[in-house]
Design a protein around this motif. Structure first.
Motif, PDB file in Angstrom:
ATOM      1  N   ARG A  10      33.194  82.963  65.247  1.00  0.00           N
ATOM      2  CA  ARG A  10      32.289  81.824  65.074  1.00  0.00           C
ATOM      3  C   ARG A  10      32.658  81.073  63.808  1.00  0.00           C
ATOM      4  O   ARG A  10      32.795  81.661  62.749  1.00  0.00           O
ATOM      5  CB  ARG A  10      30.834  82.296  64.943  1.00  0.00           C
ATOM      6  CG  ARG A  10      30.251  82.844  66.205  1.00  0.00           C
ATOM      7  CD  ARG A  10      28.743  83.099  66.071  1.00  0.00           C
ATOM      8  NE  ARG A  10      28.442  84.135  65.105  1.00  0.00           N
ATOM      9  CZ  ARG A  10      27.507  84.035  64.165  1.00  0.00           C
ATOM     10  NH1 ARG A  10      26.790  82.943  64.038  1.00  0.00           N
ATOM     11  NH2 ARG A  10      27.283  85.026  63.336  1.00  0.00           N
ATOM     12  N   GLU A  11      32.776  79.762  63.943  1.00  0.00           N
ATOM     13  CA  GLU A  11      33.059  78.923  62.778  1.00  0.00           C
ATOM     14  C   GLU A  11      31.761  78.583  62.051  1.00  0.00           C
ATOM     15  O   GLU A  11      31.703  78.558  60.834  1.00  0.00           O
ATOM     16  CB  GLU A  11      33.759  77.622  63.209  1.00  0.00           C
ATOM     17  CG  GLU A  11      35.075  77.838  63.947  1.00  0.00           C
ATOM     18  CD  GLU A  11      36.123  78.567  63.122  1.00  0.00           C
ATOM     19  OE1 GLU A  11      36.147  78.368  61.892  1.00  0.00           O
ATOM     20  OE2 GLU A  11      36.902  79.335  63.704  1.00  0.00           O
ATOM     21  N   LYS A  12      30.703  78.337  62.827  1.00  0.00           N
ATOM     22  CA  LYS A  12      29.408  77.959  62.244  1.00  0.00           C
ATOM     23  C   LYS A  12      28.586  79.216  61.979  1.00  0.00           C
ATOM     24  O   LYS A  12      28.561  80.124  62.789  1.00  0.00           O
ATOM     25  CB  LYS A  12      28.639  77.047  63.205  1.00  0.00           C
ATOM     26  CG  LYS A  12      29.316  75.725  63.467  1.00  0.00           C
ATOM     27  CD  LYS A  12      28.503  74.927  64.466  1.00  0.00           C
ATOM     28  CE  LYS A  12      29.191  73.642  64.835  1.00  0.00           C
ATOM     29  NZ  LYS A  12      28.485  72.925  65.898  1.00  0.00           N
ATOM     30  N   THR A  13      27.900  79.218  60.833  1.00  0.00           N
ATOM     31  CA  THR A  13      27.012  80.322  60.493  1.00  0.00           C
ATOM     32  C   THR A  13      25.657  79.755  60.087  1.00  0.00           C
ATOM     33  O   THR A  13      25.485  78.545  59.994  1.00  0.00           O
ATOM     34  CB  THR A  13      27.590  81.167  59.331  1.00  0.00           C
ATOM     35  OG1 THR A  13      27.804  80.321  58.202  1.00  0.00           O
ATOM     36  CG2 THR A  13      28.895  81.826  59.731  1.00  0.00           C
TER      37      THR A  13
END
Length: 194
Positions: A10-13
């Motif tokens: 996942r790039e977004k957190t």
């Protein structure tokens, strides 16, 4: 033998990103690698099927898109308080040539003789902290309690594990006991004054 778990990096957190992962039917997870760590998402059915077959301490092959396959164990997790579903999972990458420390459930076998005589069973330790190579992690540690009498205590030293597994508790620590519940005597009622 290890099982394969598929994951996506996942790039977004953050809260918004993890909610989106859950809406898509996946579990937000964190991988603590040997040299790196990052966020990912995994399929709950995939993880459930592995743990159902191999137990909570399963050595799992984690297959990430565009990344090498890694050997991992389930380090920690959060589940929903009301629904039977995962909220978050922490995975730990392991080197199969180096020992790891894990908790292994104690599996009580049978019903004690003391319970049959009206005693109560008290399992003091539900899991045992052990150290071993990842391939040697037991699914659980069996403890036969059928011959336990009233007042008897089984200790860590009574557990049977393979020589390659080191128990990290004191040998005299209690695992399970059988006792007779004490009944409080009723105090005589005070006589009412007239």
């Amino acid at each position: 033998m290890s099982e394969v778990l598929s994951g996506k990096i996942r790039e977004k957190t953050g809260k918004v990103a993890t909610k989106e992962v859950r809406r898509n039917g996946e579990i937000p997870a964190v991988l603590y690698g040997l040299k790196d760590h990052f966020s990912l998402s995994i399929c709950p059915d995939n993880l459930n099927s592995i743990l159902k077959i191999k137990g909570r301490n399963a050595l799992i092959d984690l297959d990430l898109e565009g990344d090498k396959q890694r050997k991992v164990i389930l380090k920690d997790y959060q589940s929903h308080p009301l629904k039977e579903r995962w909220v978050h999972v922490d995975l730990l990458e392991v080197d199969v040539t180096k020992v790891v420390k894990v908790n292994v459930n104690v599996n009580l076998i049978g019903k004690s003789a003391g319970e049959k005589m009206g005693g109560l069973l008290n399992q003091v330790l539900k899991f045992i902290h052990v150290e071993c190579l990842p391939n040697d992690i037991p699914q659980f540690i069996d403890l036969d309690i059928t011959s336990m009498e009233l007042g008897q205590v089984l200790h860590v030293s009574d557990l049977n594990v393979l020589d390659k597994i080191k128990i990290l508790h004191r040998p005299n620590e209690a695992v399970v006991s059988v006792y007779l519940e004490k009944i409080k005597e009723e105090e005589p009622a005070e006589e009412e004054l007239i």
